[in-house]
Write an enzyme that holds these catalytic residues in place. Sequence first.
Site, mmCIF file in Angstrom:
data_model
loop_
_atom_site.group_PDB
_atom_site.id
_atom_site.type_symbol
_atom_site.label_atom_id
_atom_site.label_comp_id
_atom_site.label_asym_id
_atom_site.label_seq_id
_atom_site.Cartn_x
_atom_site.Cartn_y
_atom_site.Cartn_z
ATOM 1 N N GLU A 92 10.067 -4.566 4.626
ATOM 2 C CA GLU A 92 10.866 -3.923 3.608
ATOM 3 C C GLU A 92 12.432 -4.087 3.716
ATOM 4 O O GLU A 92 12.910 -3.381 3.649
ATOM 5 C CB GLU A 92 10.106 -2.544 3.197
ATOM 6 C CG GLU A 92 10.918 -2.282 1.844
ATOM 7 C CD GLU A 92 10.514 -3.274 0.522
ATOM 8 O OE1 GLU A 92 11.222 -4.043 0.364
ATOM 9 O OE2 GLU A 92 9.273 -2.930 -0.023
ATOM 10 N N SER A 124 2.594 5.009 1.158
ATOM 11 C CA SER A 124 3.139 5.333 2.313
ATOM 12 C C SER A 124 1.978 5.901 3.280
ATOM 13 O O SER A 124 0.983 6.564 2.790
ATOM 14 C CB SER A 124 4.236 6.361 2.072
ATOM 15 O OG SER A 124 5.382 5.717 1.517
ATOM 16 N N GLY A 126 0.998 -1.181 -0.030
ATOM 17 C CA GLY A 126 0.034 -0.197 0.097
ATOM 18 C C GLY A 126 0.885 1.308 0.317
ATOM 19 O O GLY A 126 2.082 1.191 0.354
#
Length: 586
Positions: free
Chosen positions: A501, A373, A371
């Site tokens: 991430e 930030s 999605g």
Amino acid sequence: MKEQRYGDRLRLFYELIRDTKPSKARMAAAGILSVISTLAGLVIPLFTKNLIDDFSFESIGAFHILLLLSAFVAQAITSGISIYLLNYVGQHVVAKLRERLWKKHIHLPVSFYDQHKTGEMISRMTNDTAILKGLITDHITNFFTGIIAIIGSFGILLYLDWQMTLIMLALIPLSILILLPLGRKMYKVSKGLQDETARFTSLLSEVLSHVRLVKSSNAETKEYESGKEGAFRLFTFGLSEAKIHALIGPLISFVIMSLLVIILGYGGLRVQSGAISSGDLVAFILYLFQIVIPMTQFTAFFTQLQKAMGASERMIEILGEEEESLSAGKEVKSIAKPIIFQEVDFAYKNDPILTKVALEIEPGKTTAIVGPSGSGKTTLFSLMERYYKPTGGAIILGENRIEEFSLQSWREQIGYVPQESPITSGTVKENICYGLTREPKDEEIIRAAEMAYAHQFIEEFPEGYHTQVGERGVKLSGGQRQRIGIARALLRDPKLLLLDEATSSLDSHSEIVVQKALGNLMMGRTTLVIAHRLSTVIDADKIIFLDKGKVTGSGTHEQLLESHAMYREFAVQQLKLQNIGLNGTV
């Protein structure tokens, strides 16, 4: 915070000291020795009186000299031992207080750190506690021995000449009238000084920890000005404190010198009239000094007490904060069950971040969260780690809310690899083993490093696994830090992986190596991945699309390409589907 009465502040300060459990035996011994030292000092003026009244060389015998020397020696020895014992107690109190504060800070929830700066907390544990140490080691001895000296001296003076003694008693109410208002002012100044010291320490800590950012941004002038302003504010508070000292010292000295002149004048008349002897007057003046010196020390004690009470107020607030309990709750028997978010809401300071989030993380599979930030992905991870509690809904493992499990047991199941793995100062080995409650074998450490593709570069270091990595791992590259973080997670053997991430900040070569290491880490484990790059999650078993704190889509990569417009837009931008021919043309 509501202003407390002086009596309440004093009580809280006393309880803070009492809770450190200072040695009563050492304090009692110090007190007894202080009494002996003071009593020895009280003998000397009486000896001087007799010496002056009956002075002759024949009257000074060996016994008198021995008696005088014994009094001096006894006073010196007992005073020295007493000072050491009280210093020991003071150092112990401060050490225990720092230990309590450190333990409290370690167990405070993450939400506390969102609202307080690190430098301020450091200042509480160093600067503020040092003020308490100064009170105990430098002033308490003088305070109690001073009381004994004053009481003893007044008793003897009443015996020598009660009329002159009553004149001296005027010193006490005058001193109180001077000290009370100035003491209240000192408390406020000291409290402000400690707060400003905490802010200044916070600024220094923040700037120095990001000195590379300062240099690369040409921000030296800006940060210099910030530090200069902080130093000037400290200077201003220091001047306020100096003004109070400048008032207290001369005023007390004026009272004392006036009293001394009165005693000398009135005493001289008494000697002339034959009411008292010359020896009595000399003894009277010597006892006057035994009263005056403690009175000046009382002023120092009183001002230091106000400073210590001001410094302790913030410490008392911190010690009163609610901390996390690591052991309360059930043990996690198995995490091989679905983890379900049931209509989870979360708001930070009334600012909604997650709204009615409903999703399922299947055991043994990889679930990706994607999605834009600010959509709440990292907050979702924070709820999984139990840094925060949902403000609505629940997170369920099997049949239990995750809050029903003990924090220690729950977090033992989790391996977390963030965007930039934190590295502590120390050796490579210490970083890989960080947080383990057991002592792993070297073979286990090497195996974890090999699976993280870290063993080869570690072996190339001059000292191998015992190489110092520097503060925050400055001697390592970003890829090396990530692989050490992955080795750390592998050694923990977690059942649930949270990957935030983990390759987003790496170059293409390091990313390929770290992706291989992550593949080894994810094997056979329940994995939750935050991804900004869709290339890292195409093969995930399920992808959850999060937008503005809400789940707007769920499915495999292919399913979301067909059904979710925003996901398809992300895919077009990031994967360039037209060029790789995935799913035909888009």
